[in-house]
Design an enzyme around this catalytic site. Sequence first.
Site, PDB file in Angstrom:
ATOM      1  N   GLU A  24       1.001  -1.083  -0.096  1.00 50.44           N
ATOM      2  CA  GLU A  24       0.089   0.078  -0.014  1.00 50.44           C
ATOM      3  C   GLU A  24       0.908   1.237  -0.220  1.00 50.44           C
ATOM      4  OE1 GLU A  24      -2.328   1.266   3.434  1.00 50.44           O
ATOM      5  OE2 GLU A  24      -4.058   1.676   2.165  1.00 50.44           O
ATOM      6  N   ILE A  25       0.819   1.902  -1.039  1.00 49.51           N
ATOM      7  CA  ILE A  25       1.726   3.218  -1.108  1.00 49.51           C
ATOM      8  C   ILE A  25       0.500   4.543  -0.464  1.00 49.51           C
ATOM      9  CG2 ILE A  25       2.797   4.904  -2.529  1.00 49.51           C
ATOM     10  CD1 ILE A  25       4.049   2.097  -2.394  1.00 49.51           C
ATOM     11  N   ARG A  26       1.160   4.861   0.622  1.00 49.24           N
ATOM     12  CA  ARG A  26       0.255   6.270   1.240  1.00 49.24           C
ATOM     13  C   ARG A  26       0.774   7.429   0.881  1.00 49.24           C
ATOM     14  NH1 ARG A  26      -2.969   4.135   5.814  1.00 49.24           N
ATOM     15  NH2 ARG A  26      -3.255   6.480   6.245  1.00 49.24           N
ATOM     16  N   ARG A  54      -5.046   8.964   2.011  1.00 48.70           N
ATOM     17  CA  ARG A  54      -6.190   8.965   3.296  1.00 48.70           C
ATOM     18  C   ARG A  54      -6.318  10.325   3.910  1.00 48.70           C
ATOM     19  NH1 ARG A  54      -8.357   5.107   2.744  1.00 48.70           N
ATOM     20  NH2 ARG A  54      -7.317   3.476   3.469  1.00 48.70           N
ATOM     21  N   HIS A 109     -13.779   3.738   7.814  1.00 42.80           N
ATOM     22  CA  HIS A 109     -12.958   3.632   8.916  1.00 42.80           C
ATOM     23  C   HIS A 109     -13.808   4.197  10.113  1.00 42.80           C
ATOM     24  CE1 HIS A 109      -9.985   3.683   5.646  1.00 42.80           C
ATOM     25  NE2 HIS A 109      -9.367   2.791   6.216  1.00 42.80           N
ATOM     26  N   LYS A 135     -14.047  -2.362   1.879  1.00 35.76           N
ATOM     27  CA  LYS A 135     -13.120  -2.476   3.448  1.00 35.76           C
ATOM     28  C   LYS A 135     -13.805  -1.784   4.439  1.00 35.76           C
ATOM     29  CE  LYS A 135      -8.752  -0.784   5.090  1.00 35.76           C
ATOM     30  NZ  LYS A 135      -7.396  -0.112   4.808  1.00 35.76           N
ATOM     31  N   ARG A 172      -6.697  -9.513  12.034  1.00 38.02           N
ATOM     32  CA  ARG A 172      -5.725  -9.420  11.116  1.00 38.02           C
ATOM     33  C   ARG A 172      -5.127 -10.705  10.613  1.00 38.02           C
ATOM     34  NH1 ARG A 172      -4.384  -3.814  10.165  1.00 38.02           N
ATOM     35  NH2 ARG A 172      -5.128  -2.370  11.745  1.00 38.02           N
ATOM     36  N   GLN A 195      -1.536  -3.301  13.890  1.00 40.30           N
ATOM     37  CA  GLN A 195      -0.893  -3.994  12.509  1.00 40.30           C
ATOM     38  C   GLN A 195       0.403  -4.779  12.960  1.00 40.30           C
ATOM     39  OE1 GLN A 195       0.495  -1.375   9.365  1.00 40.30           O
ATOM     40  NE2 GLN A 195      -1.555  -1.065   8.639  1.00 40.30           N
TER      41      GLN A 195
END
Lengths: 215, 215
Positions: A24-26, A54, A109, A135, A172, A195
């Site tokens: 995931e490239i944030r 985000r 979220h 998601k 997770r 995480q």
Amino acid sequence: MEKNIKEIPKIATEYTQRGADILEIRIDAIKNPSKAKIKELAGNIQSPFIATNRSSEEGGLFKGSEKERIELLAAAAEEAEYVDIELRTKKEELKKIIELPVKKIISYHNFHETPTLERLSRIVKEEKRIGHIAKVAVMPNTIKDTLTILELSSKEDDLIAISMGELGKYTRIITPLFGSPITYATGGKPSAPGQLEIEKTRLILKELKPKEKIV
Amino acid sequence: MEKNIKEIPKIATEYTQRGADILEIRIDAIKNPSKAKIKELAGNIQSPFIATNRSSEEGGLFKGSEKERIELLAAAAEEAEYVDIELRTKKEELKKIIELPVKKIISYHNFHETPTLERLSRIVKEEKRIGHIAKVAVMPNTIKDTLTILELSSKEDDLIAISMGELGKYTRIITPLFGSPITYATGGKPSAPGQLEIEKTRLILKELKPKEKIV
């Protein structure tokens, strides 16, 4: 979460070698991003990736306008495997992403609580209407809240459902057993509470995954 | 499952050193047991243990009569931390164990299916009426069945709830997060389908357990 844009392609390769299937490239974690810089970055990443930018309302670091946020995300989309876009994005900005020829993860979220199973089911339904993968990442206040996420996972395909924080950490590892297509691990500093590291995630998943019986 | 009675005290010490907090001595796995032999064995075990003499109806190896089964179990009870006795034991034999001055685990096994949450709740209620810890170990046929066990765990204290087999394997790591006082791991050959090794159980549990936040 890495911030030096020049380092990212190298780190991406490293994380892939450490066992990540997709990255995931944030974008929101990158300092002073521009469309040109993001396009170049996306082209330099060798591994399949999810492009995410985000907003702060959904727990991200992006400081600019919504228009900028969506433009930067779109800039990365051409090279991405998936683009992650928040369900609550304003309609006209959301539309710009939905129309792109790339697979979409539509995300929700909630860092305060775990909505009811019914409410989450409705959110997932809305997400699937416009995207390929739904998601939901929500915060548990009791261990029982984490079961809502497992129940939801057992009912839905193409869903990434995460119970965040320390209480939810175990989900997770468990939701992939319920068919979740993606689980988020970290190579360095976590981008969301709870995480686990890439290697630990791989190892534990391998241990707990049902083995097919060869008769 | 070890069968050579002379080896057992040594193996028990080894398993404790490998990280087990409490051991289960399976009398039903011992060849030609006698009351005297079992009493001697119980006295020679240095670690806290659960004495179990599982009948074949509940997945055990015991071949003798019910009277013999209970007598051997009672012979080990004096030195045991807990005695495990099946809820479905005939009333008069059950009574002999219930009256002993030792803590009891009252157990129920189903190797074919996972009864409904309501049925399992009733079983647990019956078990707690006569014992200190209730135990249900049931077989899942779908991954959704494993959620029944997690739900049950989230509702009850002093309960060991296990979803057996490959599908349920992960519950052996997760139910301790829901407050289960005991989870079963193996040092050698598993005594029930889905058991993980002692070391792996310890490691994964440590990883997935919520850490208290120190502010």
